[in-house]
Design an enzyme around this catalytic site. Structure first.
Site, mmCIF file in Angstrom:
data_model
loop_
_atom_site.group_PDB
_atom_site.id
_atom_site.type_symbol
_atom_site.label_atom_id
_atom_site.label_comp_id
_atom_site.label_asym_id
_atom_site.label_seq_id
_atom_site.Cartn_x
_atom_site.Cartn_y
_atom_site.Cartn_z
ATOM 1 N N ASP A 137 72.329 61.098 36.247
ATOM 2 C CA ASP A 137 72.238 61.884 35.020
ATOM 3 C C ASP A 137 71.716 61.009 33.880
ATOM 4 O O ASP A 137 71.957 59.801 33.848
ATOM 5 C CB ASP A 137 73.626 62.432 34.671
ATOM 6 C CG ASP A 137 73.598 63.425 33.523
ATOM 7 O OD1 ASP A 137 72.543 64.031 33.283
ATOM 8 O OD2 ASP A 137 74.643 63.595 32.880
ATOM 9 N N GLN A 186 64.283 62.438 24.772
ATOM 10 C CA GLN A 186 65.600 62.165 24.201
ATOM 11 C C GLN A 186 66.072 60.751 24.502
ATOM 12 O O GLN A 186 67.268 60.466 24.498
ATOM 13 C CB GLN A 186 66.617 63.185 24.715
ATOM 14 C CG GLN A 186 66.312 64.613 24.305
ATOM 15 C CD GLN A 186 67.422 65.574 24.664
ATOM 16 O OE1 GLN A 186 68.508 65.545 24.103
ATOM 17 N NE2 GLN A 186 67.135 66.459 25.618
#
Length: 750
Positions: free
Chosen positions: A333, A364
């Protein structure tokens, strides 16, 4: 010669010279400040607050008017390589489920096709071979991972063969809990999941004998590391009487950053910590001794866990094969936040089966300051040439106008995977941009909008103010306190709880009440040579001397001269003929050298004192000022107690947060203040394309936190040290003007 040929070069004048020119101009012509000729006055640079700014400036924003960032030749080569990789991913995008030839068709407990959108379904069911999932903001990343784990288990994959790596224990546990709820089975608990550090600790202890390390090694946290560094420094008697030696926390930060970025301490200091260059050799000595101390005492810090696991996997073939056989399906992740060592670990573990899925969003990637390498996710297709790609672009968080705005932010990025977020949210609120005379006016607007939103039944905890740096929130905090709006700070210390602000308030409290022992105890310890015992004696002396601040009896002490200087300053603060701003000037001049000697970021902290100075103009009496700040009791208790507008039993607080701390969160309404070029993006980032691009990604993260309403605001000017900022952020200038609305004073809002 034309008259304008004698016109001075405004851009090269100092702030004081600009102000002088401005005042002279209007004094001679009796011209209203609202009607000045912008071209005559330096193309929009301001000389101060009031109504001096051009209210139509936002209409004329043009990115070509902003200074560029120098790009070195090697950067061009790197950009070309990374963009080539980024653009090539379209050929790797999965368009149909890839597993059907590998897993037999069967009845599933979960209706995957019905419960997932098309892209999520492809990510969930493409389980053989390397897979890159580019998950845009708000696109259901966690949901996708949860359903993928469920899909693997439903197809007979043993939970022990699944490895799920996350950056927080909470994230890993949430994914497992949600999977358990989906499948109604406790087999999920047998999945190996957690942070990189937890995974490393497990493997190193379990296989210690095989890889030749002591199984009973001690793991220390960063606080323990700092204490060891402090011990080494004291033993070597490192430091100087002339210049403050870097704090143990800063030294540890340098050492850790160098290891996470796989570079030397010297290189790290030269590139990112130039302020401690004078202590380069001493810090290198501390770093070397620190490493040897840990080895001698069988100690591993967090970075050691990563490096030791990476090295053992790389160099010990039997260990590597055992780990690869154990974990046939690897999921990672937030892959954009991995550093080089973490990427090596992932690649080594997945190197057997190559059944690896990494999920993340290159747009991001905002943690370079702690070693995260933006290129890890960009170069995944280069590391795994046979990888497939799924793009999650359906956003479930924001309305389409907000998404159109954030899409434009990334459209201007120099390096990025192409993506286009879209939403089915029919709401029509465009982002709103506004510029104000000064910081106080900006803060008043933001708080007024917060109150208006509450009147529309928007809960306060669905509203956030996000900022680039904590000092950008100072005026907003003051305005919230003044109006009794509860708020909570995330990712920073409240303005009125910061140590240097508490110091200043302590000085002011003594000027009002010389019997204030708590304030005396605080400021006396700032005097060299005065400890707790001596401070207590001096406080008793002041009390017994009828509150007269005279320290003549201490003149022969080693601290006598410094104590006398303190007394003179305090007596000046107590003068009735000085107004409060002047008293703050006196206090600032006294406190500046103390702050400089104690804090490596003293210049940044001076900005907070400037806020105090500006706020002082609103008060006639020191006591009224202190009452409003209400630092005793502490500000969090003050916040809980004062409710002039709102009963806090009804409302959870507004969130004030740094953008870094807001990643992964969302609110109905988001405010972004202080959007001036040089503040956001930071002026320091304008020297490096990499840093500027990270600032752009930070702006993208901030804007994409908003669900329905997004406000971007700025004061007309901001002055700091020798800098003077007036231009709106270049990130706004890059956005197409049809993507936002400009608000003007007097305009009604919904």
């Amino acid at each position: 010669m034309k008259p304008e040929d004698n016109k001075p070069d405004i851009d090269n004048l100092s702030v004081d010279e600009k102000i002088s020119l401005f005042l002279k101009k209007f004094a001679n012509k009796n011209t209203s400040p609202n009607t000045y000729n912008e071209q005559e006055f330096g193309g929009g640079h301001r000389s101060g607050g009031g109504d001096f700014y051009d209210s139509n400036e936002l209409d004329r924003l043009n990115i070509r008017e902003y200074s560029g960032v120098r790009i070195e030749p090697e950067m061009y080569e790197r950009l070309e390589r990374l963009n080539k990789i980024a653009k090539s991913i379209e050929k790797k995008v999965v368009t149909k489920p890839e597993q059907l030839a590998l897993f037999p068709k069967r009845d599933y407990k979960i209706n995957y096709i019905a419960e997932l959108n098309e892209a999520q379904y492809l990510a969930v069911t493409t389980v053989q071979g390397p897979l890159l999932v580019i998950a845009g903001a708000g696109s259901g990343k966690t949901r996708t991972i949860v359903y993928r784990v469920s899909y693997l288990l439903e197809n007979g994959i043993s939970p022990e063969q699944i490895l799920l790596l996350t950056f927080t224990r909470k994230a890993a546990q949430e994914m497992v809990t949600r999977t358990k709820q989906l499948l109604k089975t406790y087999d999920v608990d047998r999945i190996m999941r957690g942070t990189y550090h937890a995974f490393a600790s497990y493997l190193l202890r379990r296989h210690a004998n095989m890889i030749g390390i002591a199984a009973n090694f001690t793991i220390i946290d960063p606080i323990d590391s700092e204490d060891i560094i402090d011990l080494i420094r004291n033993e070597f008697k490192l430091g100087s009487k002339d210049k403050a030696f870097p704090r143990k926390s800063r030294i540890f930060e340098i050492i850790s950053k160098s290891r996470n970025c796989s570079q030397s301490v010297r290189t790290t200091i030269m590139n990112e910590f130039s302020g401690v260059m004078d202590f380069m050799n001493d810090i290198e000595l501390i770093a070397k001794t620190y490493q040897q101390y840990k080895q001698t005492n069988q100690i591993l810090d967090y970075d050691d866990l990563m490096e030791t696991l990476r090295d053992k996997l790389r160099d010990h073939e039997q260990f590597r094969r055992l780990v690869q056989q154990s974990y046939q399906y690897v999921m990672v992740d937030e892959f954009q936040d991995t550093n080089l060592v973490q990427k090596d670990i992932v690649d080594l573990v997945a190197g057997g089966s190559k059944n690896i899925m990494v999920v993340g969003d290159d747009s991001q990637s905002i943690y370079a300051f702690r070693g995260a390498n933006f290129e890890n996710i960009l170069t995944f297709p280069e590391t795994y040439p046979t990888c497939k790609v799924v793009k999650l672009e359906h956003n479930y968080r924001s309305n389409q106008p907000i998404l159109a705005f954030v899409n434009d932010i990334i459209r201007n990025a120099k390096i990025a995977y192409p993506k286009q977020l879209y939403s089915n949210n029919p709401k029509h609120h465009k982002p709103l941009i506004a510029k104000f005379n000064d910081q106080q006016e900006e803060a008043a607007f933001i708080v007024s909008r917060i109150i208006a939103l509450r009147e529309k039944n928007i809960p306060l905890n669905q509203i956030a103010v996000l900022y680039r740096s904590s000092y950008h929130s100072n005026f907003i905090q003051t305005e919230l306190l003044k109006r009794g709006i509860p708020y909570v700070m995330v990712g920073g210390i409240k303005f009125i709880e910061r140590s240097h602000i508490k110091d200043l308030i302590a000085y002011l409290r003594i000027s009002v009440n010389p019997l204030d022992a708590i304030a005396w105890n605080r400021i006396l310890k700032l005097v060299p040579g005065i400890g707790q015992t001596t401070a207590s004696k001096i406080i008793d002396y002041v009390h017994n001397n009828h509150s007269n601040i005279q320290f003549g009896s201490y003149e022969n002490k080693k601290f006598g001269k410094d104590l006398e200087t303190l007394g003179d300053m305090l007596n000046n603060l107590g003068r009735n003929d000085l107004n409060l701003p002047t008293k703050i000037d006196v206090l600032r001049d006294y406190y500046r050298p103390i702050l400089k000697s104690r804090e490596p970021d003293w210049e940044l902290r001076l900005q907070d004192i400037e806020v105090i100075h500006q706020l002082a103009y609103k008060y006639q009496e020191v006591q009224d000022f202190l009452t409003d700040f209400a630092l005793d009791p502490p500000s969090n208790k003050y916040q809980d107690a004062v409710k002039p507008l709102i009963d806090e039993s009804e409302d959870q607080p507004v969130t004030l947060s740094t953008i870094h701390s807001a990643k992964g969160l969302e609110w109905y309404c988001v405010f972004l203040p202080h959007l001036l070029d040089g503040l956001f993006p930071s002026s320091r980032s304008l020297k490096s394309l990499d840093q500027l691009e990270e600032e752009r990604r930070l702006f993208y993260v901030a804007c994409s936190r908003a669900e329905e309403e997004l406000y971007l605001t700025m004061p007309a000017y901001y002055s700091a040290w020798d800098n003077y900022f007036t231009q709106p952020s270049r990130f706004i200038a890059e956005i197409q003007k049809d993507k936002y609305t400009i608000w003007r004073p007097g305009q009604e809002l919904e």
